[in-house]
Write a protein that holds these residues in place. Structure first.
Motif, short mmCIF file in Angstrom:
data_model
loop_
_atom_site.label_atom_id
_atom_site.label_comp_id
_atom_site.label_asym_id
_atom_site.label_seq_id
_atom_site.Cartn_x
_atom_site.Cartn_y
_atom_site.Cartn_z
N ILE A 126 3.94 -6.34 -6.85
CA ILE A 126 3.85 -5.84 -8.23
C ILE A 126 4.80 -6.67 -9.08
CG2 ILE A 126 4.22 -3.87 -9.76
CD1 ILE A 126 3.67 -2.11 -7.20
N ARG A 127 4.25 -7.27 -10.11
CA ARG A 127 5.05 -8.08 -11.03
C ARG A 127 5.17 -7.33 -12.35
NH1 ARG A 127 2.45 -13.71 -9.28
NH2 ARG A 127 3.88 -14.11 -7.57
N SER A 128 6.40 -7.14 -12.77
CA SER A 128 6.67 -6.41 -14.01
C SER A 128 7.95 -6.97 -14.61
CB SER A 128 6.80 -4.91 -13.70
OG SER A 128 6.83 -4.17 -14.90
N SER A 129 8.57 -6.18 -15.47
CA SER A 129 9.85 -6.59 -16.03
C SER A 129 10.71 -5.35 -16.23
CB SER A 129 9.66 -7.32 -17.36
OG SER A 129 9.03 -6.47 -18.29
N CYS A 130 11.99 -5.58 -16.28
CA CYS A 130 12.94 -4.50 -16.50
C CYS A 130 12.80 -4.02 -17.95
CB CYS A 130 14.36 -5.00 -16.24
SG CYS A 130 15.63 -3.77 -16.62
N ALA A 131 12.59 -2.74 -18.13
CA ALA A 131 12.43 -2.18 -19.48
C ALA A 131 13.74 -2.23 -20.26
CB ALA A 131 11.94 -0.75 -19.40
N ILE A 160 4.24 1.87 -14.21
CA ILE A 160 4.78 1.57 -12.88
C ILE A 160 4.29 2.58 -11.85
CG2 ILE A 160 6.96 2.81 -13.20
CD1 ILE A 160 6.34 -0.52 -11.25
N TRP A 161 4.15 3.83 -12.27
CA TRP A 161 3.66 4.86 -11.35
C TRP A 161 2.27 4.48 -10.84
CZ3 TRP A 161 5.99 8.99 -9.22
CH2 TRP A 161 5.21 10.01 -8.71
N ASP A 162 1.39 4.08 -11.75
CA ASP A 162 0.04 3.67 -11.37
C ASP A 162 0.06 2.37 -10.56
OD1 ASP A 162 -1.11 5.88 -12.53
OD2 ASP A 162 -1.85 4.83 -14.29
N ALA A 163 0.92 1.43 -10.93
CA ALA A 163 1.01 0.18 -10.18
C ALA A 163 1.39 0.45 -8.72
CB ALA A 163 2.03 -0.76 -10.84
N LEU A 164 2.28 1.39 -8.51
CA LEU A 164 2.63 1.77 -7.14
C LEU A 164 1.51 2.59 -6.50
CD1 LEU A 164 6.36 2.72 -7.77
CD2 LEU A 164 5.54 0.80 -6.37
N GLY A 165 0.74 3.28 -7.32
CA GLY A 165 -0.36 4.08 -6.81
C GLY A 165 -1.53 3.27 -6.29
N ILE A 166 -1.72 2.07 -6.82
CA ILE A 166 -2.85 1.25 -6.39
C ILE A 166 -2.74 0.88 -4.90
CG2 ILE A 166 -4.03 -0.98 -6.68
CD1 ILE A 166 -3.50 -0.62 -9.75
N CYS A 181 16.40 -4.74 -19.87
CA CYS A 181 16.86 -6.08 -20.24
C CYS A 181 15.72 -7.09 -20.38
CB CYS A 181 17.88 -6.58 -19.23
SG CYS A 181 17.20 -6.86 -17.59
N GLY A 182 14.53 -6.76 -19.89
CA GLY A 182 13.40 -7.67 -19.98
C GLY A 182 13.29 -8.68 -18.86
N ASP A 183 14.25 -8.68 -17.94
CA ASP A 183 14.19 -9.62 -16.82
C ASP A 183 12.96 -9.35 -15.96
OD1 ASP A 183 16.54 -10.81 -17.60
OD2 ASP A 183 17.77 -9.98 -15.97
N ALA A 184 12.37 -10.44 -15.47
CA ALA A 184 11.23 -10.32 -14.56
C ALA A 184 11.67 -9.61 -13.29
CB ALA A 184 10.68 -11.69 -14.23
N MET A 185 10.76 -8.82 -12.75
CA MET A 185 11.06 -8.18 -11.48
C MET A 185 9.80 -8.11 -10.64
SD MET A 185 11.44 -4.07 -12.41
CE MET A 185 12.92 -4.03 -11.51
N GLU A 186 10.00 -8.20 -9.33
CA GLU A 186 8.90 -8.08 -8.40
C GLU A 186 9.23 -6.97 -7.42
OE1 GLU A 186 8.05 -11.80 -6.47
OE2 GLU A 186 7.02 -12.57 -8.24
N LEU A 187 8.22 -6.17 -7.16
CA LEU A 187 8.33 -5.10 -6.18
C LEU A 187 7.31 -5.37 -5.09
CD1 LEU A 187 8.33 -2.09 -8.68
CD2 LEU A 187 10.33 -3.18 -7.65
N SER A 188 7.71 -5.17 -3.85
CA SER A 188 6.79 -5.38 -2.73
C SER A 188 6.54 -4.05 -2.03
CB SER A 188 7.40 -6.35 -1.71
OG SER A 188 7.49 -7.64 -2.28
N VAL A 189 5.27 -3.81 -1.76
CA VAL A 189 4.86 -2.65 -0.98
C VAL A 189 4.32 -3.19 0.34
CG1 VAL A 189 3.31 -0.67 -0.84
CG2 VAL A 189 4.32 -1.32 -3.05
N SER A 190 4.90 -2.73 1.43
CA SER A 190 4.51 -3.20 2.74
C SER A 190 4.40 -2.01 3.69
CB SER A 190 5.55 -4.20 3.26
OG SER A 190 5.21 -4.66 4.54
N ALA A 191 3.29 -1.94 4.40
CA ALA A 191 3.06 -0.86 5.36
C ALA A 191 3.27 0.51 4.74
CB ALA A 191 3.93 -1.05 6.60
N GLY A 192 2.85 0.66 3.49
CA GLY A 192 2.93 1.96 2.82
C GLY A 192 4.27 2.33 2.24
N SER A 193 5.21 1.40 2.27
CA SER A 193 6.54 1.69 1.74
C SER A 193 6.98 0.63 0.73
CB SER A 193 7.58 1.72 2.87
OG SER A 193 7.33 2.80 3.74
N LEU A 194 7.69 1.08 -0.28
CA LEU A 194 8.29 0.17 -1.25
C LEU A 194 9.49 -0.49 -0.61
CD1 LEU A 194 8.44 -0.90 -4.18
CD2 LEU A 194 9.82 1.13 -4.74
#
Length: 151
Positions: free
Chosen positions: A108-113, A92-98, A115-128
């Motif tokens: 960023i599409r990943s999953s919760c370590a 996740i650190w590298d995914a945010l680093g890209i 419970c396993g639920d899908a999760m999406e993170l959005s980075v916009s204008a340099g911020s999570l």
């Protein structure tokens, strides 16, 4: 780098990252040899020196690039989508680093370590963008290079 890089190593490193930035994947030895007009043995020698300096992580058997941090050469649980390009972070650190490295918005599409639920993170204008989640690092930073692939 902790060793003295050769001019060739610097060219190889730049070409690896140029490829990762433009295609989402680090290049293979054969491709890079053609791009740089080098023989494959020379590219492999640079890969080995760059790996010894912790610039690249190589696959154990093929000695091709596995990681050109923050990019992964293989699909991982950390898919990063930028302007329609798909690439993978090693964690996740590298995914945010890209997106931070490229100065671009990303999904960023990943999953919760936990419970396993899908999760999406959005980075916009340099911020999570705000999300109800916690990033957890199971291995302390000081131990990452003891087994960087597991970390």
């Amino acid at each position: 780098m902790t060793t003295n890089p050769t001019k060739q190593d610097i060219r190889v490193r730049a070409a690896v990252y140029d490829s990762a930035i433009s295609t989402g994947l680090p290049p293979k030895v054969k491709h890079l040899a053609g791009v740089l007009s080098l023989d494959e043995a020379s590219v492999r020698a640079s890969f080995e020196r760059l790996a010894a300096a912790r610039v690249l992580v190589l696959q154990k058997d093929s000695r091709e690039v596995l990681m050109a941090n923050p990019f992964s050469a293989v699909p991982t649980s950390f898919a990063v989508i930028l302007d329609g390009m798909l690439c993978y972070g090693n964690c996740i650190w590298d995914a945010l680093g890209i997106p931070a490295m490229l100065g671009r918005d990303a999904l960023i599409r990943s999953s919760c370590a936990c419970c396993g639920d899908a999760m999406e993170l959005s980075v916009s204008a340099g911020s999570l963008e705000p999300v109800d989640a916690t990033i957890h690092f199971a291995v302390p930073v000081r131990r990452w290079w003891q087994d960087i692939v597991y970390t």
